[in-house]
Every structure is written in structure tokens, then in C-alpha cells.
Design an enzyme around this catalytic site. Sequence first.
Site, PDB file in Angstrom:
ATOM      1  N   ASP A 123      -9.965   3.522  13.172  1.00  0.00           N
ATOM      2  CA  ASP A 123      -9.896   3.045  11.801  1.00  0.00           C
ATOM      3  C   ASP A 123     -10.363   1.592  11.724  1.00  0.00           C
ATOM      4  O   ASP A 123      -9.701   0.748  11.129  1.00  0.00           O
ATOM      5  CB  ASP A 123      -8.472   3.220  11.261  1.00  0.00           C
ATOM      6  CG  ASP A 123      -8.441   3.308   9.739  1.00  0.00           C
ATOM      7  OD1 ASP A 123      -9.523   3.453   9.131  1.00  0.00           O
ATOM      8  OD2 ASP A 123      -7.345   3.225   9.157  1.00  0.00           O
ATOM      9  N   LYS A 133       6.099  -5.078   8.552  1.00  0.00           N
ATOM     10  CA  LYS A 133       5.540  -3.931   7.840  1.00  0.00           C
ATOM     11  C   LYS A 133       6.611  -2.860   7.762  1.00  0.00           C
ATOM     12  O   LYS A 133       7.099  -2.375   8.783  1.00  0.00           O
ATOM     13  CB  LYS A 133       4.327  -3.411   8.622  1.00  0.00           C
ATOM     14  CG  LYS A 133       3.569  -2.292   7.981  1.00  0.00           C
ATOM     15  CD  LYS A 133       2.234  -2.159   8.719  1.00  0.00           C
ATOM     16  CE  LYS A 133       1.455  -0.934   8.364  1.00  0.00           C
ATOM     17  NZ  LYS A 133       0.213  -0.857   9.159  1.00  0.00           N
ATOM     18  N   GLY A 165       0.856  -1.187   0.000  1.00  0.00           N
ATOM     19  CA  GLY A 165       0.000   0.000   0.000  1.00  0.00           C
ATOM     20  C   GLY A 165       0.878   1.217   0.000  1.00  0.00           C
ATOM     21  O   GLY A 165       2.105   1.110  -0.042  1.00  0.00           O
ATOM     22  N   PHE A 178       1.523   3.050   2.293  1.00  0.00           N
ATOM     23  CA  PHE A 178       2.337   3.128   3.493  1.00  0.00           C
ATOM     24  C   PHE A 178       3.641   2.358   3.336  1.00  0.00           C
ATOM     25  O   PHE A 178       4.579   2.543   4.079  1.00  0.00           O
ATOM     26  CB  PHE A 178       1.566   2.567   4.687  1.00  0.00           C
ATOM     27  CG  PHE A 178       1.118   1.143   4.484  1.00  0.00           C
ATOM     28  CD1 PHE A 178       1.977   0.089   4.752  1.00  0.00           C
ATOM     29  CD2 PHE A 178      -0.162   0.864   4.014  1.00  0.00           C
ATOM     30  CE1 PHE A 178       1.575  -1.221   4.543  1.00  0.00           C
ATOM     31  CE2 PHE A 178      -0.559  -0.435   3.804  1.00  0.00           C
ATOM     32  CZ  PHE A 178       0.309  -1.489   4.065  1.00  0.00           C
TER      33      PHE A 178
END
Length: 893
Positions: free
Chosen positions: A668, A572, A552, A554
Site C-alpha cells: 500500500d 491510532k 478515516g 479506520f
Amino acid sequence: MIKISHHHQTPSLPKLNPMLISTLQLSSFLCLLLSTTITAAAVDDNSPWLPYTPTDYILLDCGSSSNTTDASLRSWDGDVRSQFSPSNIENTSSNATSSKSVIQVPYKTSRIFHSQFTYSFPVSAGPKFIRLYFYPVNYSELDITNSFFSLTSNDYTLLNNFSAFLTVSAMKPAVASLIKEFIVNVRDNQILNITFWPSPNSYAFVNGIEVVSMPENLYIRGNDHPIPLVSENQRFYIDNNPALETLYRLNVGGNEVSITNDTGMFRLWSPDDDYTYEDYGFTPHRDVAIRYRQETPPYTAPKIIYTTTRTMGNDSLRYNLTWKFPVDSGFYYLLRLHFCEIQLEVTLKNQRVFIIYINNQTAQRGADVIQWSGGTRIPVFKDYVIMVTDPDGRQSKQDLWLAMYPELDFRPEYADAILNGLEIFKLNRTDGSLAGANPELVLSPPSGPFTLSPQKKNNKETPRWAVIIGTVVGGGSVLVLILGFLIFRRRRRVKALGSTQPKSSWVPLSDRSKSTKTSGSSLPSDLCRRFSLEEITSATCNFDDNFVIGAGGFGNVYKGHIDNGATTVAIKRLNPSSNQGAREFQTEIGMLSKLRHLHLVSLIGYCNDNREMILIYDYMARGTLRDHLYKSKKQPIPWKQRLQICIGTARGLHYLHTGAKRTIIHRDVKSTNILLDEKWVAKISDFGLSKLGPIDAGHNHVSTTVKGSFGYLDPEYYKRQQLTEKSDVYSFGVVLFEVLCARPAIILDLPEDQVNLAEWARHCYKNGTLDQIVDPNIREEIAPECLKKFGELGDSCLRENGFKRPGINNVLWGLEFSLQLQEEAEMKGQGDGGGGGGGGGGLLPVALASPLTPPLHGESMTDNDENVLRSMTNSDKLKNMTLFSEIMNPMGR
Ligand SMILES: *[C@@H]1O[C@H](CO)[C@@H](O)[C@H](O)[C@H]1NC(C)=O
Ligand SMILES: *[C@@H]1O[C@H](CO)[C@@H](O)[C@H](O)[C@H]1NC(C)=O
Ligand SMILES: *[C@@H]1O[C@H](CO)[C@@H](O)[C@H](O)[C@H]1NC(C)=O
Ligand SMILES: *[C@@H]1O[C@H](CO)[C@@H](O)[C@H](O)[C@H]1NC(C)=O
Ligand SMILES: *[C@@H]1O[C@H](CO)[C@@H](O)[C@H](O)[C@H]1NC(C)=O
Ligand SMILES: *[C@@H]1O[C@H](CO)[C@@H](O)[C@H](O)[C@H]1NC(C)=O
Ligand SMILES: *[C@@H]1O[C@H](CO)[C@@H](O)[C@H](O)[C@H]1NC(C)=O
Ligand SMILES: *[C@@H]1O[C@H](CO)[C@@H](O)[C@H](O)[C@H]1NC(C)=O
Ligand SMILES: *[C@@H]1O[C@H](CO)[C@@H](O)[C@H](O)[C@H]1NC(C)=O
């Protein structure tokens, strides 16, 4: 903060040199973050005692003929037949109408002036706050864009050719109304006059006028208190009856403090998040008793201002702690900085000493709060005056900078700086004027992949300015919604998303990565492990694309093996230039390392060597919930399993909302942030946007800039920018319908009423047609009783009014009950339903920590706000940006 050395016992400390600095002891960033952000609960502080009681306190609801009450329960007098207004004003009042917002007192009515008009207030001598309330909309067919006027009070010009409309349009985040606050000193035997002067061929209007007295020497302190005039090595005296305009009043590092929680003068204190620049430091706070002293009496600022702070953290030598404020050039500005040491580490002089820069010039050397105040928990303030010049010789907006840096020449124990509160006032010019120019109206050029444009027909004449720029960030589908994307700066075009957030300058948590051993735990409580970059590169074969399991804007998510292959993890790697920058990285670590729960994804550790921002989580073998619902080739999952997943998620949310010392609001919640492990256990992930709930139990919202994902965003949250745990309940309600219907929260190319799942599902539920939109894969399977209960639950989560949504404990209860209904129906269906479903399976679950009340029971379905608020979420409005310019924020700024 960085602890510099232990030399402070020795008076003759060697001067700090760069070598010494490089060996600074690093007190763990996490240690600080954890010990300070999650502090204990509220003290009971409901005392009605206020440090100050105004001698003059007038609230005039202009245009109203009756007395009214506002949202803070203050009562306003109508100005018709009021002692303060002339008698011939009957034909100039007008009611505000808006189909989109709930209008509150005093904005409901306005007074319109076509010629000069004076209100006269016979008040006592001394300084007064004058607060003027403006809600710029069309009144009685008058085009609001044509309203320009000047305003004078006694000898001062407060506004000149002012357009409330342009001013509100330029405000950020978007608001519908504004309050202008001035301070005017009324001399003996003077009357306080407030006169409106419509510009030629124009008209003036006002919705409310507030006059409140203040302690004599609160801001205007006379010749005994000369103020440093920054850069000119001079003293500035505020003595000869100045007029001031309040531009900023901030609770630095904290939340909004409402007017009723001020010290009796009804001042509003806003959070400082919108003004921090690049590196925002840390915001430790401690709920301690504040010890007011004579020099800083209790009315100076409320206690909450002093218990919240912004400091620099362990990277303090790399950056200035900086704020930036747009102001009008050509004026002197008074800055009042409020300080109070509340952290446990700092109790003595020379522990934390720093430099204060204002507009890049040194305003203060050797700032030492303990030295100034005399001790810990004692508040103190410092005033500075600076001239903001006009570089190009005409009035323009300039940035006023405030920055702080550790004062190493003083050899303090900690290299750090602190600020608790800040007020910025504009001072009148020699001609008695405070008026600046109106902001220019700029039609912002939309940018970004996902821009919706207004559908207004005659938008040539009345351009609309609110633009949403949602940025779809790749497969992770992070869609950030920015409201109030309004920048009106001379010759500047509105920049894309990144510019409204602090620049994404990523800050390494420590620069020491090269000089220290990299692996192992440098952390206080073995909650979270720090990895070296080598460990991560070897776990992912140097970030090999074959290891990517998600991607993504990010950055990428890799599957990796650590500890010699013994453990599988998800890695991540945040892209330093992404929107999900350093703040989110820190939030994620701070929040998640502290939390352990079956239904929250576990953070195993992080790596920040070499300016990387890498997070290491438990590997979730089955990926995201969404992947099992739609847009993938995976086998559809059975209804009962879906219910179990919802229950697990609700348990995780329940823990967040009630299990920690302070409420944590995820902000979120969506189907891509719910992950599934091998055994289909649901785990909530992605805490980058999470916020701690309010410190006081009574303070029931966090005021914050709207962030979240399109389609899941609580309409009340983006309307009021007040975040509560009910915002998570709303988002979870959207997830419930996603699970039931197996479709995304937003599908733009559907007919309008179906675009927004929340709207559409509620609509079908109300019409009794919910069964028609159920995922065909489970339509046969789902029992009607269960569907009914589930639909009712989902509908209740999506109520417009947060108060009317159930708490997460009731949602959990309702889900467990739905599962039970499903199981009972299946048993009956199999024909062996002995005991009529009332047997062992009929017990209601009571597995939760807190006692449960049956959900939804007796809750009123008549929702007064419903019709007004509905328009906020109508899918057609979603495409129509005019909506967002109407967002009502009665407090303005
Ligand atoms: C409004 O309140 C004021 C006192 O605050 C009172 O004098 C006045 O009569 C009231 N007006 C009406 C219309 O009730
Ligand atoms: C109110 O009345 C005055 C004269 O009495 C008139 O000049 C003015 O235009 C009127 N205002 C409105 C809004 O009708
Ligand atoms: C404003 O509304 C009030 C109450 O609804 C009504 O009595 C009054 O006449 C209205 N005023 C105008 C100018 O429309
Ligand atoms: C305000 O009035 C003007 C002129 O009557 C009109 O063109 C404009 O559309 C109105 N604006 C709104 C928001 O109703
Ligand atoms: C206020 O207005 C009144 C009447 O308009 C006037 O007599 C008085 O001088 C004014 N006071 C000041 C301080 O301007
Ligand atoms: C901090 O700000 C001052 C004044 O603008 C500047 O001279 C100094 O270089 C800055 N320091 C850092 C580390 O950015
Ligand atoms: C002051 O410093 C900031 C960065 O800290 C910089 O962006 C700005 O241009 C500087 N202003 C002046 C007038 O030098
Ligand atoms: C503000 O106005 C007062 C009175 O008009 C004047 O004496 C004073 O000098 C002005 N202040 C400044 C900073 O010019
Ligand atoms: C003000 O503070 C009190 C006690 O600290 C709290 O109960 C109340 O909710 C607060 N009110 C607002 C509007 O923030």
C-alpha cells in the site's frame, strides 16, 4: 498458543475448570507471531525427483491441430487427428480471441460440439484424475451464454446441463476460466470415455482435457479403511467404484502451491484465506524436513503443505477455528484433513489436543497429531464423510463448516488446534451423478459510496457482473478495491465490502486486561511496548477531539504525550467495526515491531485492553507527503527536497524488500503512507496490508486476494493476483509522478486519458511532453537532465510487466543519480562549475548493502504484452467494469 499449565508431567492432572482456564499462562502473542512468521530462508530443494510418476498422463489441447506448450511448460497434443478423438471433428474447432487478456494454452482453442461426442482414452485400470479446462467466451459467433451441456464418463454423470459461463461468473475472486477436476475409477479392460451431451438447442465446448493417473489407494482406500460418517456414528466405505469431484484443495495457512510443485499429479493447492471465518488464528510455519512414513507416503501431499499451518494462538478458548465452504446440497462429501506438527513447542502426545466439528457436529474427539503420527514433523491425514442435506427439498448451495476447538477434557498442555492441509471431495449419488445446479445469475445491486457501473450498451441481454466497490474511507483515503465481487446465492443479495472480508469481529489479544497489571512490557524482546488503556486515555485527554490529527474510516489518529509528557506520539485508534480489522492490527504489530529503520515509521507500542485496537507510533511532525504536494495550504516544497524524500522512501522500501530475512511487500505504497518528521526525513507507514514474500527463493510470488489503493495498484497484481515486490515498485512509480506533478493518482473528472496519473505520465513521457505536466511550482527549478532521468525512472517503474520494472535498489540508484544531475546542473548554473561537474560530487553513490548494477541499462523496451495489458489500465476501461470480468486466471479453481 496458550500454554495451559506445567502439570503435564503429572499423570493425574486435575480436570481443567473455568477458574484454571482464567489463569492460563499467556505466551505472548507477539512472541509467537514473530518467531513463527519470519522464519529463515529457503532450503535448497530443486531436486527433480518426484514421489510419483503417473502411468497415464494425457494432455489434449482441444481444437488445436498442432502440439502446444502451456505456461508450466507441459506439452499438449492437439486433438485433431488424435488417437483419442473420432475422425470427423475438423469443422468444430475455434480459436479464442480476447482483446483484454493473454490467453494461454489450452485456452487458446476450443472444440465445439453440436451433438453427442466422445473422447476415448485407453488407459490402465485404476483411479484417474480427469481435468476439464473451460474458458467461456464467444467462439465463432456462438453466444457463450447459450452453452449448456452434460458430461458423462463411463457410468457417471459428471456435469448436467452445465454452463461454464454461469459457473465462472459466480467464482470469487473473479476469474476468466475454470478447471473441473474429477476422479473416476477405470476398471480392468475398460476404456475411459468422456462424452459431451449438448442440451437441447444448445452446444457444448471444451478447451482442454487432462487425464492423469494416481496411486491406487490415494483417495479410494477400500474396505480396510472405513471412514467415520459424521453424526451417524457409522462407518462409510468408499469401495464400489465411486466418482469424486474435487471441490477444494488447500494449503492451509500457506500460499498457493503450483501444479508443478505437487507430488507428480499436477494438483493445485490454493491458500485457505478465502475460506476462514471470523477468527483466522495464526499461521506459523517452519521450513523443516518432513518425515514421511508408510501410512502417509511422500506422494500424499508436497512437503510445503506440512510446513505451513493455521493454529489458534493465545485466544483459543474464545472461538472456534472455523472454515466455511459453499457446496451443493444432497451429496456426501469426503473431507481429508492433513496434519503435521512442526512447531518447536509440540513434540509429545497430549500437548495439543482438539475437537474437530464438521457442520457443527462432533467429527473427532481428542485429535492429537503427535499421537496419530508418532512424532514431530511426521505427516498424517484423517478422512471424514458427511452428508449435506437439502433442507428445503431442492438442490441448493449450502455451507459446509469445519471448526476446531481445544479438547480441554483431555487436559492437554496447550489449548490449541492445528490444520495443515485440506481436501474436500463430492461423492457421486446412488444414481452415479455428481452434478449440481448452475449458480444463478444475479445482477448485484451496487452499494458503497464509490460504484462504477458498466458502460455496456446492451447490458440487458448480457449483463456484466463484475462490480468494483471501492470504499473511500475518509481523509486517510483508503480505497480498497475488491475484484470479483460476485456472489451468486439463492435469494441473497450481494453485501457490501465487509462481507467479502472475514467479518470484522475484533478479537482481544488477551482477555486478561482486567486481571493483570496493565502497563510495562509483557513482550519478549522489548521491541514493542504494551500500554494500558489508562495511559492512552490520559495521553489523549480521553480521546479529546482537539487531539485528533487524522481521521478515516479506520478510526482516528490522535497526537498524545506519554511518559509524563516526555515523548510525543501519534496514537491510532482502530475502529473495531472498520475494514481495517483485527488482521491488519496484528499484521501491523507483527511486521513493524520487528523492523527498525530510519525510513520506516517506528511503532512504539500497542494497547488492546478492553477490546481496543490502538497503535502508538513516533509522532511525525510534518504529516503526510501528500499534504505537502496538493490539497492543502502548505508551502510547496522545493524539488531537491522532494528528491530527498523519494530517496528516503526508496531506502525504506529497499530495506523491506531485501533487509529482512524474508522479503516484505508493503502492498500500500502511496503518498499518504509516507510521513515526514521534523527534519523532513521520509518514513513509510501503515503496514496493515503488508505480506511476507515467498518462503522459497524460487517461488517468486505470493498469491493473494487483491488489496491496495485505487490508482496505485499494480495492474499485473490485480490481473494475476500474484504479489511480488515489483508491485511496490509500481506503486512507488505512481508516487514519483505525484511528487513531480503534484496531483492525485486518480482524478475522475479529467478527460479520460488523464484520469489515471500512471497512464497519463507515461503517455507524456513517451511523447516528450513530460515537462508540461510538471508541478508549476518547481518547473523553473528542475534541471532538464534531472527531469529526463527522473521521468525515465518513473516510466520504468510503471512498466506493465513486473519483470521489466527495475528492482528497488535500481530505483534508489536512479533517484540518487537524478539528485546528482540536479546538483551538478545547479552548480553549473551558478557559473562556478569548475571541473565540469566531474569533481567530488561526481562520484556515484554506493551506500547500499548490495552491489548495484546501473539501472535500466540494456533493458528491452519492446514489451510484447504491452498492448494487451495496456487495456487493463486504460482510464476509460477503469470506468468500465467489463474489464474485471475478463481478468484471466488460467488456473481457475
Ligand atoms: C504431437 O505429439 C505427439 C506425441 O506426443 C505425436 O505423436 C504427434 O505426431 C505430434 N503431432 C504434431 C502435429 O506434431
Ligand atoms: C460440422 O459438420 C457437421 C456435418 O458434417 C454439421 O452438422 C455441423 O453443424 C458442423 N459444425 C459446424 C460448427 O460448422
Ligand atoms: C486458429 O488459428 C490458427 C493459427 O492462427 C489458424 O491456423 C487456424 O486456421 C485458426 N482456426 C480457426 C477455426 O479459425
Ligand atoms: C457473444 O455473442 C452474442 C450473440 O452473438 C452477443 O450478443 C454478445 O455480445 C457476445 N459477447 C461478447 C462478450 O462478445
Ligand atoms: C466407450 O466408448 C466406446 C465407443 O463409443 C464403447 O464401445 C465402450 O463401451 C465405452 N466404454 C465405456 C466404459 O463406457
Ligand atoms: C464451536 O463449534 C461447536 C459446533 O458448532 C459449538 O457447539 C461450540 O459452541 C462452538 N464453540 C465456540 C467457542 O464457538
Ligand atoms: C453452524 O455454525 C455456524 C457458526 O459457527 C453458524 O453460522 C451456522 O448457522 C451453523 N449451522 C447450523 C446448521 O447450525
Ligand atoms: C457411486 O456410484 C457407484 C457406482 O455407480 C455406486 O455403487 C455407489 O453407491 C455410488 N456412491 C454413493 C455414495 O451413492
Ligand atoms: C516449486 O518449488 C521449487 C523449489 O521449492 C521452486 O524453486 C519453484 O519456484 C516452485 N515453482 C513454482 C511454480 O511455484
